[in-house]
Design a protein around this motif. Structure first.
Motif, PDB file in Angstrom:
ATOM      1  N   UNK A 182       5.421   5.978  -0.349  1.00  0.00           N
ATOM      2  CA  UNK A 182       5.868   6.189   1.032  1.00  0.00           C
ATOM      3  C   UNK A 182       7.229   5.533   1.236  1.00  0.00           C
ATOM      4  N   UNK A 183       8.251   6.133   0.679  1.00  0.00           N
ATOM      5  CA  UNK A 183       9.609   5.614   0.723  1.00  0.00           C
ATOM      6  C   UNK A 183      10.536   6.602   1.416  1.00  0.00           C
ATOM      7  N   UNK A 184      11.561   6.079   2.050  1.00  0.00           N
ATOM      8  CA  UNK A 184      12.572   6.910   2.686  1.00  0.00           C
ATOM      9  C   UNK A 184      13.927   6.233   2.535  1.00  0.00           C
ATOM     10  N   UNK A 185      14.924   7.023   2.167  1.00  0.00           N
ATOM     11  CA  UNK A 185      16.278   6.479   2.089  1.00  0.00           C
ATOM     12  C   UNK A 185      16.756   6.124   3.490  1.00  0.00           C
ATOM     13  N   UNK A 186      17.269   4.918   3.644  1.00  0.00           N
ATOM     14  CA  UNK A 186      17.723   4.444   4.945  1.00  0.00           C
ATOM     15  C   UNK A 186      19.238   4.591   5.070  1.00  0.00           C
ATOM     16  N   UNK A 187      19.653   5.076   6.223  1.00  0.00           N
ATOM     17  CA  UNK A 187      21.069   5.174   6.560  1.00  0.00           C
ATOM     18  C   UNK A 187      21.375   4.201   7.696  1.00  0.00           C
TER      19      UNK A 187
ATOM     20  N   UNK B 268       0.837  -1.194   0.000  1.00  0.00           N
ATOM     21  CA  UNK B 268       0.000   0.000   0.000  1.00  0.00           C
ATOM     22  C   UNK B 268       0.877   1.251   0.000  1.00  0.00           C
ATOM     23  N   UNK B 269       1.889   1.228   0.846  1.00  0.00           N
ATOM     24  CA  UNK B 269       2.801   2.354   0.893  1.00  0.00           C
ATOM     25  C   UNK B 269       3.639   2.488  -0.357  1.00  0.00           C
ATOM     26  N   UNK B 270       3.968   1.360  -0.985  1.00  0.00           N
ATOM     27  CA  UNK B 270       4.745   1.404  -2.221  1.00  0.00           C
ATOM     28  C   UNK B 270       3.949   2.101  -3.318  1.00  0.00           C
TER      29      UNK B 270
END
Length: 320
Positions: A48-53, A42-44
């Motif tokens: 609804x994405x965030x770059x992860x560190x 659903x988020x895809x």
């Protein structure tokens, strides 16, 4: 491959966070950018994405549930919904997707694979009902949660000479009930894969009480029926007054035990190594303590039940 994404889908399980951590750290180690997808498919679709560190996954290995969240999505099952997801991946320049979840999540990953997205599936379900792996993420922790609960209930059962009927998760699979039943010494176990009659359950109870036994534990997988239904049958056909406990969602929660943390580390790292080599359309698992790799089509076939039947027979022998 320069950019990958990871999502968790379906029911949350202990072990998802260690897997997300492994995917993220392995991707960064190999020089990739990694994006976390929030709220599953659903988020895809909604971007609804965030770059992860590294800092984003630095303190999650011990946490239950999933930091990425999860959501059901009927829209994603449609071609239009899947195209929306693909468009989002293209917008971000993401070339590979790691999906952590159960059978439905795998089907979504396979659908995207058929449309050109390189996907890898990691088995995340407490039911342990995915073909191609001896253990799924979350199963071992869930078993330990059930065992702890049953042990506590048995203390009360012993003190008050009660029969307890305990309902555990397992709509289509009896792994939780069987493993926990053997580990806690349950007198009767009801699972979808094996038929134990209610009459046999009552006979076992009577035989036990005739030998001087003052309490009993009966485990019921939810796919067979409710604990209350079995308790009502006992009450109608014996002189005993059974007590009912439904363990419910506590089985999904809690800090993952060592096995699930290590399993998440193994599977998450291997997923990135495969994507780095251009290998996709695979479901990963654990067999004979080594990472197993299968095509999605193989996994979608019905899981063999030989192991659970063997353990179930052991339970019948030891519950006399």
């Amino acid at each position: 491959m320069k950019k990958i994404a990871v999502l968790t889908s379906g029911g949350d399980v202990p072990g998802m966070n260690p897997a997300v951590r492994a995917v993220t750290k392995a991707a960064i180690y190999y020089g990739m950018e990694v994006y976390g997808v929030y709220r599953g498919y659903e988020g895809l679709m909604n971007g609804e994405l965030k770059k992860l560190e590294l800092k984003d996954v630095g303190s999650i290995i011990h946490r239950g549930g999933t930091i990425l969240g999860s959501a059901r999505s009927e829209e994603f099952k449609t071609d239009a919904g899947q195209q929306k997801a693909i468009d989002v991946l293209k917008e971000y320049g993401i070339e590979g997707l790691v999906v952590i979840g159960g059978d439905g999540s795998y089907k979504g990953a396979n659908a995207l694979m058929q449309k050109g997205v390189k996907t890898i599936g990691l088995p995340g379900t407490i039911d342990n009902d995915i073909r191609g792996t001896e253990y799924t993420l979350g199963f071992s922790t869930a078993i330990n949660t059930v065992i702890e609960a049953v042990d506590r209930i048995r203390d009360t059962a012993t003190s008050h000479e009660y029969t307890f009927v305990i309902e555990v998760m397992g709509r289509d699979a009896g792994d939780i009930a069987t493993w926990a039943g053997v580990a806690t010494g349950a007198e009767s176990i009801f699972i979808p894969e094996k038929s134990l009659s209610s009459e046999e359950m009552v006979n076992r109870l009577k035989q036990g009480y005739d030998r001087g036994k003052k309490h009993s534990i009966i485990l019921v997988a939810e796919g067979v029926g409710t604990a209350q239904e079995f308790a009502d049958y006992i009450k109608e056909n014996t002189k005993y007054e059974p007590r009912v406990t439904v363990l419910g969602h506590i089985q999904r929660g809690g800090s993952p035990i060592a096995f699930d943390r290590i399993l998440g580390a193994k599977l998450g790292t291997k997923a990135i190594e495969l994507l780095k080599e251009g290998i996709a359309g695979k479901a990963l698992g654990l067999e004979k303590n080594a990472v197993s790799i299968y095509d999605f089509d193989y996994v979608f076939e019905k899981k063999e039940t030989t192991d659970i039947e063997s353990l179930y027979n052991i339970s019948k022998i030891l519950s006399i």
